[in-house]
Design a protein around this motif. Structure first.
Motif, PDB file in Angstrom:
ATOM      1  N   TYR A   1       0.831  -1.202   0.000  1.00 16.79           N
ATOM      2  CA  TYR A   1       0.000   0.000   0.000  1.00 16.79           C
ATOM      3  C   TYR A   1       0.870   1.258   0.000  1.00 16.79           C
ATOM      4  CZ  TYR A   1      -3.414  -3.369   1.932  1.00 16.79           C
ATOM      5  OH  TYR A   1      -4.216  -4.453   2.158  1.00 16.79           O
TER       6      TYR A   1
ATOM      7  N   VAL B   1      -8.989   3.650  -3.797  1.00 15.36           N
ATOM      8  CA  VAL B   1      -8.431   2.340  -4.123  1.00 15.36           C
ATOM      9  C   VAL B   1      -8.497   1.407  -2.913  1.00 15.36           C
ATOM     10  CG1 VAL B   1      -6.310   1.112  -4.744  1.00 15.36           C
ATOM     11  CG2 VAL B   1      -6.941   3.212  -5.952  1.00 15.36           C
ATOM     12  N   GLN B   2      -8.213   1.954  -1.720  1.00 16.65           N
ATOM     13  CA  GLN B   2      -8.246   1.148  -0.496  1.00 16.65           C
ATOM     14  C   GLN B   2      -9.650   0.647  -0.191  1.00 16.65           C
ATOM     15  OE1 GLN B   2      -5.124   0.322  -0.017  1.00 16.65           O
ATOM     16  NE2 GLN B   2      -4.822   1.080   2.060  1.00 16.65           N
TER      17      GLN B   2
ATOM     18  N   VAL C   1     -10.516  -2.145  -3.626  1.00 14.76           N
ATOM     19  CA  VAL C   1      -9.837  -3.437  -3.709  1.00 14.76           C
ATOM     20  C   VAL C   1     -10.441  -4.483  -2.773  1.00 14.76           C
ATOM     21  CG1 VAL C   1      -7.647  -4.625  -3.252  1.00 14.76           C
ATOM     22  CG2 VAL C   1      -7.679  -2.539  -4.633  1.00 14.76           C
TER      23      VAL C   1
ATOM     24  N   TYR D   1      -0.288  -4.649  -5.429  1.00  8.71           N
ATOM     25  CA  TYR D   1       0.045  -3.236  -5.239  1.00  8.71           C
ATOM     26  C   TYR D   1       1.450  -2.913  -5.750  1.00  8.71           C
ATOM     27  CZ  TYR D   1      -4.134  -1.814  -2.704  1.00  8.71           C
ATOM     28  OH  TYR D   1      -5.424  -1.475  -2.376  1.00  8.71           O
TER      29      TYR D   1
END
Length: 320
Positions: free
Chosen positions: A145, A177-178, A181, A299
């Motif tokens: 990340y 995005v966090q 996903v 990632y």
């Protein structure tokens, strides 16, 4: 180039080091308490809060370490000094990304290691390692990340050449995005296992949600020991058909009064008499580390693609 990059990064690195030290000391003290606790699960809410906070770390890295790294130099024109000293553009970019990128990954790795150790007794007591928030704050995935957040910030700054705009955009993009996903990709890293669970009155009362916004035989928030439930079917009858909306609405709105207790009371009793079940898809907790490695690779792969975009842009672009 490396020495210059370190000198330019020193203030940001110092601020990050102070915050990291404070966070690590706190987590070591907290870990001592959780490992000594007779009931580690009592610390679950604290760990949930810390996991949520750690999820913002990649966004802060991208916004405050990645975004200004190149955008500020292009904005102020200091990049010309280096390029006029016969330093190739791509080498200039590579050194900057390597120096600060490795620092970002190291910081995220140390923070994750401390939090993972502190939370181990709580995770073992609650079995909560795979939920959206908890998974992202454990193991090795946070290293990926951080790498992604940092590179996204740096490359976006290269494209936009505006520091503040890049910082705001990257912060929001990393958070998006966090969120995406875990919901869109993570459930499908490996084929899920499946189970059929009878929906007795007790089972229905253990659910956290019954009925959708528009009605219908929907149930949610079910739990399975040592597993992460990724999807739950609608309530089904014994022959495998979805329970009709009419039958569900009858129990939901006009359940016979039995004096039953529990979350859904008489509604649960009424539905429990219909011999219902749900089909579950789930990921067992034993897949935690395979999923960690898959997410790390995902990632890091995305970060590598962004680096390639940055190299292409700095080689082909005009920077006055």
């Amino acid at each position: 180039m490396i020495r210059m990059s370190l000198r330019q990064f020193r203030l940001s690195a110092l601020a990050g080091a102070v915050l990291l030290t404070l966070a690590t000391v706190y987590l070591l003290r907290l870990g001592g308490a959780t490992h000594a606790a007779r009931l580690p699960a009592d610390h679950h809410q604290t760990m949930l809060f810390l996991a949520g906070g750690s999820g913002l770390v990649p966004a802060f890295i991208g916004a405050f370490w990645g975004a200004p790294l190149i955008a500020r130099e292009l904005e102020t024109g200091t990049h010309r000094l280096v390029w006029n000293q016969s330093v190739p553009r791509r080498r200039w970019l590579a050194v900057k990304l390597a120096v600060v990128g490795l620092a970002s990954m190291a910081a995220a790795g140390l923070l994750s290691a401390a939090l993972t150790w502190a939370a181990t007794p709580v995770d073992q007591a609650t079995g909560d390692r795979f939920s959206t928030v908890m998974f992202g704050a454990r193991g090795i995935a946070p290293i990926g990340y951080a790498a992604f957040g940092f590179v996204l910030g740096a490359v976006t700054g290269l494209l936009l050449r505006r520091t503040l705009a890049t910082m705001a955009l990257v912060f929001l993009a990393v958070i998006a995005v966090q969120v995406a996903v875990p919901n869109l990709l993570r459930p499908h890293y490996l084929p899920p296992e499946r189970a059929t669970v009878a929906m007795t009155a007790d089972a229905i009362n253990r659910a956290r949600m019954l009925g959708g916004i528009t009605g219908g035989p929907i149930i949610g928030g079910l739990e399975m020991p040592d597993a992460w439930i990724t999807s739950t079917s609608r309530l089904r009858t014994a022959d495998g058909r979805v329970l009709s909306d009419a039958a569900f609405d009858t129990c939901f709105s006009h359940a016979p009064q039995t004096g039953a207790t529990g979350t859904f009371g008489d509604i649960a009793v009424c539905l429990g008499r219909l011999d219902l079940h749900v089909d579950l898809a789930y990921q067992p907790n034993r897949r935690f580390w395979p999923f960690q490695w898959i997410e790390l690779a995902l990632y890091l792969g995305a970060a590598a693609l962004l680096v390639a975009v940055g190299r292409w842009r700095i080689r082909r672009g005009t920077f006055s």
